[in-house]
Motif scaffolding. Structure first.
Motif, PDB file in Angstrom:
ATOM      1  N   LEU A   1     -17.061  27.106  23.439  1.00 32.41           N
ATOM      2  CA  LEU A   1     -17.860  26.704  22.455  1.00 32.41           C
ATOM      3  C   LEU A   1     -17.128  24.932  21.707  1.00 32.41           C
ATOM      4  O   LEU A   1     -17.863  24.001  21.619  1.00 32.41           O
ATOM      5  CB  LEU A   1     -18.582  27.458  21.190  1.00 32.41           C
ATOM      6  CG  LEU A   1     -19.791  28.136  21.199  1.00 32.41           C
ATOM      7  CD1 LEU A   1     -19.865  29.249  20.023  1.00 32.41           C
ATOM      8  CD2 LEU A   1     -21.108  27.367  21.757  1.00 32.41           C
ATOM      9  N   ALA A   2     -15.830  25.250  21.114  1.00 33.23           N
ATOM     10  CA  ALA A   2     -15.323  24.368  20.923  1.00 33.23           C
ATOM     11  C   ALA A   2     -15.314  22.839  21.879  1.00 33.23           C
ATOM     12  O   ALA A   2     -15.704  20.930  21.685  1.00 33.23           O
ATOM     13  CB  ALA A   2     -13.900  24.286  20.511  1.00 33.23           C
ATOM     14  N   THR A   3     -14.680  22.826  22.866  1.00 32.33           N
ATOM     15  CA  THR A   3     -14.885  21.813  24.230  1.00 32.33           C
ATOM     16  C   THR A   3     -16.226  21.474  24.339  1.00 32.33           C
ATOM     17  O   THR A   3     -16.475  20.510  24.980  1.00 32.33           O
ATOM     18  CB  THR A   3     -14.148  22.449  25.303  1.00 32.33           C
ATOM     19  OG1 THR A   3     -14.722  23.723  25.855  1.00 32.33           O
ATOM     20  CG2 THR A   3     -12.812  22.884  25.394  1.00 32.33           C
TER      21      THR A   3
ATOM     22  N   GLN B   1     -13.004  16.931  30.522  1.00 29.94           N
ATOM     23  CA  GLN B   1     -13.102  16.939  29.121  1.00 29.94           C
ATOM     24  C   GLN B   1     -14.574  18.080  28.578  1.00 29.94           C
ATOM     25  O   GLN B   1     -14.009  18.414  27.664  1.00 29.94           O
ATOM     26  CB  GLN B   1     -13.573  15.345  28.913  1.00 29.94           C
ATOM     27  CG  GLN B   1     -12.834  14.337  28.845  1.00 29.94           C
ATOM     28  CD  GLN B   1     -13.210  13.313  27.827  1.00 29.94           C
ATOM     29  OE1 GLN B   1     -12.444  12.344  27.606  1.00 29.94           O
ATOM     30  NE2 GLN B   1     -14.652  13.320  27.443  1.00 29.94           N
TER      31      GLN B   1
ATOM     32  N   LYS C   1     -19.064  21.245  22.879  1.00 28.12           N
ATOM     33  CA  LYS C   1     -19.572  21.110  21.488  1.00 28.12           C
ATOM     34  C   LYS C   1     -19.038  19.178  21.504  1.00 28.12           C
ATOM     35  O   LYS C   1     -19.685  18.362  21.320  1.00 28.12           O
ATOM     36  CB  LYS C   1     -19.145  21.174  20.215  1.00 28.12           C
ATOM     37  CG  LYS C   1     -20.597  22.680  19.931  1.00 28.12           C
ATOM     38  CD  LYS C   1     -19.978  22.798  18.289  1.00 28.12           C
ATOM     39  CE  LYS C   1     -20.507  24.426  18.151  1.00 28.12           C
ATOM     40  NZ  LYS C   1     -19.853  24.810  17.186  1.00 28.12           N
ATOM     41  N   GLU C   2     -17.655  19.702  21.619  1.00 28.24           N
ATOM     42  CA  GLU C   2     -17.105  18.069  21.333  1.00 28.24           C
ATOM     43  C   GLU C   2     -17.685  16.849  22.819  1.00 28.24           C
ATOM     44  O   GLU C   2     -18.237  15.605  22.814  1.00 28.24           O
ATOM     45  CB  GLU C   2     -15.426  17.814  21.895  1.00 28.24           C
ATOM     46  CG  GLU C   2     -14.132  18.085  20.640  1.00 28.24           C
ATOM     47  CD  GLU C   2     -13.704  18.031  21.003  1.00 28.24           C
ATOM     48  OE1 GLU C   2     -13.125  17.255  21.649  1.00 28.24           O
ATOM     49  OE2 GLU C   2     -12.442  18.640  19.647  1.00 28.24           O
ATOM     50  N   GLN C   3     -17.456  17.505  24.124  1.00 23.34           N
ATOM     51  CA  GLN C   3     -18.612  17.190  24.764  1.00 23.34           C
ATOM     52  C   GLN C   3     -20.091  16.575  25.304  1.00 23.34           C
ATOM     53  O   GLN C   3     -19.831  15.349  25.462  1.00 23.34           O
ATOM     54  CB  GLN C   3     -17.906  17.682  26.516  1.00 23.34           C
ATOM     55  CG  GLN C   3     -18.329  16.543  27.468  1.00 23.34           C
ATOM     56  CD  GLN C   3     -18.008  15.885  27.882  1.00 23.34           C
ATOM     57  OE1 GLN C   3     -16.463  15.175  26.943  1.00 23.34           O
ATOM     58  NE2 GLN C   3     -18.782  14.182  27.761  1.00 23.34           N
ATOM     59  N   LEU C   4     -20.640  17.895  24.439  1.00 23.59           N
ATOM     60  CA  LEU C   4     -22.258  17.174  24.347  1.00 23.59           C
ATOM     61  C   LEU C   4     -21.838  15.901  23.328  1.00 23.59           C
ATOM     62  O   LEU C   4     -23.452  15.227  23.736  1.00 23.59           O
ATOM     63  CB  LEU C   4     -22.765  18.265  23.321  1.00 23.59           C
ATOM     64  CG  LEU C   4     -24.228  18.388  23.797  1.00 23.59           C
ATOM     65  CD1 LEU C   4     -25.039  18.359  24.732  1.00 23.59           C
ATOM     66  CD2 LEU C   4     -24.627  19.110  22.474  1.00 23.59           C
ATOM     67  N   LEU C   5     -21.567  15.848  22.561  1.00 24.13           N
ATOM     68  CA  LEU C   5     -21.470  14.650  21.694  1.00 24.13           C
ATOM     69  C   LEU C   5     -20.485  13.396  22.218  1.00 24.13           C
ATOM     70  O   LEU C   5     -20.846  12.565  21.474  1.00 24.13           O
ATOM     71  CB  LEU C   5     -21.162  14.995  20.195  1.00 24.13           C
ATOM     72  CG  LEU C   5     -21.653  16.242  19.163  1.00 24.13           C
ATOM     73  CD1 LEU C   5     -21.262  16.423  17.564  1.00 24.13           C
ATOM     74  CD2 LEU C   5     -23.564  15.292  18.974  1.00 24.13           C
ATOM     75  N   TYR C   6     -20.685  13.692  23.462  1.00 19.83           N
ATOM     76  CA  TYR C   6     -19.034  12.641  23.073  1.00 19.83           C
ATOM     77  C   TYR C   6     -20.402  11.100  23.497  1.00 19.83           C
ATOM     78  O   TYR C   6     -21.070  10.869  24.834  1.00 19.83           O
ATOM     79  CB  TYR C   6     -17.764  12.707  24.516  1.00 19.83           C
ATOM     80  CG  TYR C   6     -17.469  11.571  25.126  1.00 19.83           C
ATOM     81  CD1 TYR C   6     -16.427  11.461  24.566  1.00 19.83           C
ATOM     82  CD2 TYR C   6     -17.854  11.430  26.783  1.00 19.83           C
ATOM     83  CE1 TYR C   6     -15.284  10.550  25.088  1.00 19.83           C
ATOM     84  CE2 TYR C   6     -17.157  10.019  27.110  1.00 19.83           C
ATOM     85  CZ  TYR C   6     -15.512  10.047  26.378  1.00 19.83           C
ATOM     86  OH  TYR C   6     -14.923   9.247  26.590  1.00 19.83           O
ATOM     87  N   GLU C   7     -19.741   9.614  22.819  1.00 14.96           N
ATOM     88  CA  GLU C   7     -20.471   8.409  23.226  1.00 14.96           C
ATOM     89  C   GLU C   7     -21.610   8.405  22.928  1.00 14.96           C
ATOM     90  O   GLU C   7     -22.826   7.866  23.830  1.00 14.96           O
ATOM     91  CB  GLU C   7     -19.819   8.627  24.858  1.00 14.96           C
ATOM     92  CG  GLU C   7     -18.826   7.621  25.130  1.00 14.96           C
ATOM     93  CD  GLU C   7     -18.339   7.205  26.114  1.00 14.96           C
ATOM     94  OE1 GLU C   7     -19.195   7.509  27.127  1.00 14.96           O
ATOM     95  OE2 GLU C   7     -17.293   6.479  26.588  1.00 14.96           O
ATOM     96  N   VAL C   8     -22.597   9.491  22.040  1.00 12.00           N
ATOM     97  CA  VAL C   8     -24.172   9.841  21.844  1.00 12.00           C
ATOM     98  C   VAL C   8     -24.195   8.913  20.990  1.00 12.00           C
ATOM     99  O   VAL C   8     -23.749   9.112  19.606  1.00 12.00           O
ATOM    100  CB  VAL C   8     -24.651  10.916  22.325  1.00 12.00           C
ATOM    101  CG1 VAL C   8     -25.838  11.493  21.781  1.00 12.00           C
ATOM    102  CG2 VAL C   8     -24.257  12.192  23.526  1.00 12.00           C
TER     103      VAL C   8
ATOM    104  N   GLY D   1      -9.774  18.661  28.741  1.00 10.96           N
ATOM    105  CA  GLY D   1      -8.925  17.745  28.685  1.00 10.96           C
ATOM    106  C   GLY D   1      -9.146  16.985  28.137  1.00 10.96           C
ATOM    107  O   GLY D   1     -10.602  17.244  26.953  1.00 10.96           O
ATOM    108  N   TYR D   2      -8.726  16.677  27.153  1.00 12.52           N
ATOM    109  CA  TYR D   2      -8.961  15.637  25.893  1.00 12.52           C
ATOM    110  C   TYR D   2      -9.163  16.287  24.637  1.00 12.52           C
ATOM    111  O   TYR D   2      -9.546  15.730  23.517  1.00 12.52           O
ATOM    112  CB  TYR D   2      -9.678  14.392  25.975  1.00 12.52           C
ATOM    113  CG  TYR D   2      -9.771  13.195  25.431  1.00 12.52           C
ATOM    114  CD1 TYR D   2      -8.884  12.481  25.128  1.00 12.52           C
ATOM    115  CD2 TYR D   2     -10.444  12.795  24.471  1.00 12.52           C
ATOM    116  CE1 TYR D   2      -8.072  11.248  24.704  1.00 12.52           C
ATOM    117  CE2 TYR D   2     -10.404  11.706  23.436  1.00 12.52           C
ATOM    118  CZ  TYR D   2      -8.809  10.306  23.909  1.00 12.52           C
ATOM    119  OH  TYR D   2      -9.410   9.932  23.164  1.00 12.52           O
ATOM    120  N   PHE D   3      -8.554  17.589  24.970  1.00 13.81           N
ATOM    121  CA  PHE D   3      -8.995  18.680  23.690  1.00 13.81           C
ATOM    122  C   PHE D   3      -7.899  18.935  22.782  1.00 13.81           C
ATOM    123  O   PHE D   3      -7.904  19.265  21.706  1.00 13.81           O
ATOM    124  CB  PHE D   3      -9.640  19.218  24.424  1.00 13.81           C
ATOM    125  CG  PHE D   3     -10.607  20.586  23.729  1.00 13.81           C
ATOM    126  CD1 PHE D   3     -11.091  20.952  22.575  1.00 13.81           C
ATOM    127  CD2 PHE D   3      -9.754  21.981  23.273  1.00 13.81           C
ATOM    128  CE1 PHE D   3     -11.858  21.568  21.449  1.00 13.81           C
ATOM    129  CE2 PHE D   3     -10.108  22.877  22.445  1.00 13.81           C
ATOM    130  CZ  PHE D   3     -11.105  22.815  21.492  1.00 13.81           C
TER     131      PHE D   3
END
Lengths: 444, 106
Positions: A256-258, A209, A260-267, A213-215
Motif C-alpha cells: 500500500l505504501a509504494t 517506482q 500510495k507514493e506512486q499514486l500521488l507522484y507529480e499530481v 524503487g525510489y522508495f
C-alpha cells in the motif's frame, strides 16, 4: 473481435535511462498481452530534435536498438504487443530501425509509427508560456514543440494489428489507456472508465517506482533484492479495476505504501488529474493489499477531457559551467567557504547568475534544517550560466586554479560545461495537431 | 512529546515546472487524522522558509489516508534551466520529514 475478460500490461521502463532486463523478464514470465516502455521525459524530446536536425535518420531514443534487440524474440514468441514512446522526435526513423533489427534477427514484424505530435510549424513565438505568462520567444530560440497526444492517436495504430506501436510525445497514461480501450471496447467519451484506466496508467508509468524503487529506506522502508528489482504489470478488468503485481522471484516489493507514493507522484491536483483523455479524480480511488506484492485498485472517476492539449516547447537556454573542489578535516567548512568567497569575488562581474553550494552541508536544503553540525568533508560547487561554451568554461578553470591560489588542502577538482535546453508549456486547441499512422513491415 | 514526521510518515517529491509536489503518508492509517490536524499548509510554508516562495495548497485524500502539498515557486525557476544541484527538488521529501510535531497529551 471477441472482447477479452482481462488484459495484462507490463511496464518495463519508466524513463529513458532505465534498466534493460526488467522488461525482458516481464516479457518472458509476466504472461503479458502488452508491454509498455515509457522513455520520454520533458527534455528528452528537445534533445532528440537536435540530433534529428544534424542527421534525419536519428532523433529516436538512444537505447532503442539495445532494448528492441533484447526484447524482439521474446515479444514474437509470446505474442506480446509493444507500445513505446521511444520514437521521441522521429518515430518513423525508429520504425525503420526496428525493421532493420528484425531483418538482422530474421523475425517477421509489423511496426506502426504514430506521428503528428510535432507541432513546430504551428508555433509563431507569440504564444504565452504557462509558466511565465510571457511570449515563448522571450525565453530563447525555439527548437522543438510537441503536443501531448492521447489514446485517440494510438488507437488507429493498434487497429492496424502492428506488433510494435512506436510514438513520439503522448501523455504517459495514454500508453496504457489505448490498449484497454482497444481490447475492452470502452468509449473514449465514458469519462469514468477512462479515468480508471488513466489511474492504472499513472500507477504503472514510472515502472520500478511502484515496486520499491525510489522508495527504500533501510529500517523504516526496507526493500529486498533491489539489484534485481522487478517492474510491474497490471491485470486490468473490463470494469476498470486492476491488480498491480510483479513477476515472482524478482526483487522489490509492492505494498500500500509504494502504491500510495506512486499514486500521488507529480499530481498537482488530485481532484483533476488532467491528460488528453480525461480529467481524473484520484480522491475516489481505493487501494487494497491483495496478497504479497499485489495491490487491488478500485474506484476512480472522471470528467470530460480538456478541449486543449499541452504542448512542450524546447528552447535554447545557453550553457552552464560548473567547477567542484573538496576540502576535508579540521576547519573543512571554513576553508570551503573561503574558497567560495574567492570565487564570488573573481566571477560575479562576468556572470549575472552565479551559484555557490557547499555539498555535504547546504547544497540541496539551503535552510536552517539541521545545519548546526560541522561536516568532516565539504565539496564546494560553483555554477554559472553563460551565452557560449568558452565563457561557461571559465567557471571550471577558476575552480581548478584554486589548487595553487586558494585555501589549503583542496582536492578532487572536476569541471563541466553543458548546453541547456529549457522547456516551457503552452496550451493548443486539441484539433490543431493532426495525428496519423505509418506502417512498416518486414516478412521473413 | 515531540517527534519528527520521519518517525510516523513517508513522503515522495515530484515536480512540474517550478512547482514542487510533496506527498505525506502515515505508515499507520490511524495517524492520518493527527497529520491532517497538525501539518497545515501554513506550518509547511514556515518549515520551508527560504525554499518555497509561493503559495502552498494542501489536498486531503482520506480515501488513501494521505496528504498532498502543492507548492508554487519552489524550485528556483524549474528543472530545465535551474543552476541548483537538485533541480527537481527530489530530496525535499526528506526535508519535509525533518519537521517536528507535538503529539497530543495522552
Amino acid at each position: 473481435m471477441t472482447k477479452k475478460n482481462k488484459v495484462r500490461i507490463g511496464c518495463g521502463a519508466g524513463f529513458s535511462g532505465d534498466r534493460l532486463e526488467p522488461a525482458v523478464n516481464l516479457a518472458e514470465k509476466g504472461d503479458l498481452d502488452y508491454l509498455v516502455l515509457e522513455c520520454l521525459a520533458e527534455r528528452t524530446i528537445a534533445l532528440a530534435q537536435k540530433r534529428k536536425t544534424t542527421d534525419p535518420s536519428q532523433g529516436y531514443d538512444p537505447l532503442l536498438e539495445r532494448r528492441i534487440e533484447l526484447l524482439l524474440p521474446m515479444l514474437k514468441q509470446k505474442k506480446i504487443r509493444l507500445i513505446t514512446n521511444m520514437g521521441a522526435a522521429n518515430p518513423v526513423a525508429a520504425a525503420d530501425k526496428i525493421i532493420g533489427i528484425a531483418r538482422r534477427l530474421g523475425i517477421s514484424i509489423k511496426v506502426a509509427a504514430v506521428i503528428g505530435d510535432d507541432v513546430l510549424e504551428h508555433i509563431c513565438g507569440d504564444e504565452l508560456a504557462m509558466e511565465t505568462g510571457n511570449p515563448i520567444s522571450w525565453s530563447g530560440q525555439t527548437v522543438s514543440a510537441n503536443a501531448y497526444l492521447g489514446a485517440d492517436a494510438i488507437l488507429p495504430a493498434l487497429e492496424t494489428g502492428a506488433d510494435i506501436i512506436i510514438t513520439g510525445r503522448v501523455a504517459d497514461p495514454s500508453l496504457f489507456v489505448a490498449p484497454l480501450v482497444h481490447e475492452f471496447g470502452w468509449s473514449l467519451d465514458d469519462a469514468d472508465i477512462i479515468a480508471k484506466g488513466t489511474m492504472v496508467g499513472h500507477l504503472m508509468e514510472c515502472a520500478g517506482q511502484i515496486t520499491g524503487g525510489y522508495f527504500a529506506d533501510p529500517v523504516k522502508k526496507p526493500v529486498e533484492n533491489m539489484s534485481t528489482l522487478g517492474h510491474p504489470f497490471a491485470e486490468v478488468y473490463p470494469d476498470g479495476s486492476a491488480i498491480i503485481g510483479k513477476v515472482d522471484g524478482t526483487g522489490g516489493t509492492i505494498t500500500l505504501a509504494t502504491a500510495k507514493e506512486q499514486l500521488l507522484y507529480e499530481v498537482t491536483n488530485p481532484y483533476q488529474y488532467m491528460t488528453p483523455d480525461v480529467s481524473a479524480d484520484f480522491t475516489t480511488v481505493f487501494l487494497k493489499q491483495d496478497g504479497k506484492d499485489r495491490i487491488k485498485v478500485t474506484g476512480g472517476s472522471g470528467s470530460k477531457k480538456p478541449s486543449t492539449l499541452k504542448v512542450s516547447i524546447g528552447y535554447k537556454a545557453g550553457f552552464t559551467g560548473e567547477g567542484e573542489i573538496t576540502f576535508a578535516g579540521a576547519n573543512a567548512l571554513e576553508r570551503a567557504r573561503l574558497a567560495g568567497e574567492i570565487m564570488q569575488e573573481r566571477l560575479y562581474t562576468q556572470f549575472t547568475e552565479l551559484r555557490v553550494d557547499y555539498i555535504g552541508h547546504t547544497s540541496v536544503h539551503p535552510t536552517s534544517l539541521a545545519h548546526d553540525h560541522k561536516p568532516y568533508e565539504v565539496r564546494l560547487r560553483v555554477a554559472g550560466k553563460a551565452a557560449t561554451t568558452d565563457e561557461a568554461a571559465i567557471i571550471g578553470q577558476e575552480v581548478e586554479a584554486l589548487y595553487t591560489n586558494g585555501p589549503a588542502g583542496g582536492g578532487g577538482v572536476r569541471k563541466y560545461v553543458n548546453e541547456v535546453i529549457g522547456i516551457v508549456s503552452i496550451l493548443m486547441d486539441r484539433n490543431t495537431p493532426k495525428s496519423s499512422v505509418i506502417v512498416k513491415e518486414y516478412e521473413h | 512529546m515531540s517527534i519528527k514526521l520521519y518517525d510516523i510518515a513517508h513522503s515522495r517529491a515530484g515536480d512540474k515546472g517550478n512547482t514542487l509536489i510533496l506527498s505525506l503518508i502515515p505508515y499507520e492509517e490511524k495517524d492520518y487524522e493527527l497529520l491532517r490536524d497538525v501539518v497545515t499548509a501554513d506550518k509547511v510554508k514556515e518549515h520551508f522558509k527560504g525554499i518555497i516562495h509561493g503559495e502552498i495548497l494542501r489536498y486531503e485524500l482520506p480515501n488513501i489516508s494521505a496528504l498532498q502539498f502543492v507548492c508554487q515557486q519552489a524550485l528556483a525557476g524549474g528543472v530545465t534551466t535551474s543552476l541548483v544541484m537538485d533541480a527537481h527538488g527530489k530530496t525535499l521529501s526528506y526535508a519535509l520529514l525533518e519537521m517536528c510535531i507535538e503529539l497530543p497529551a495522552g
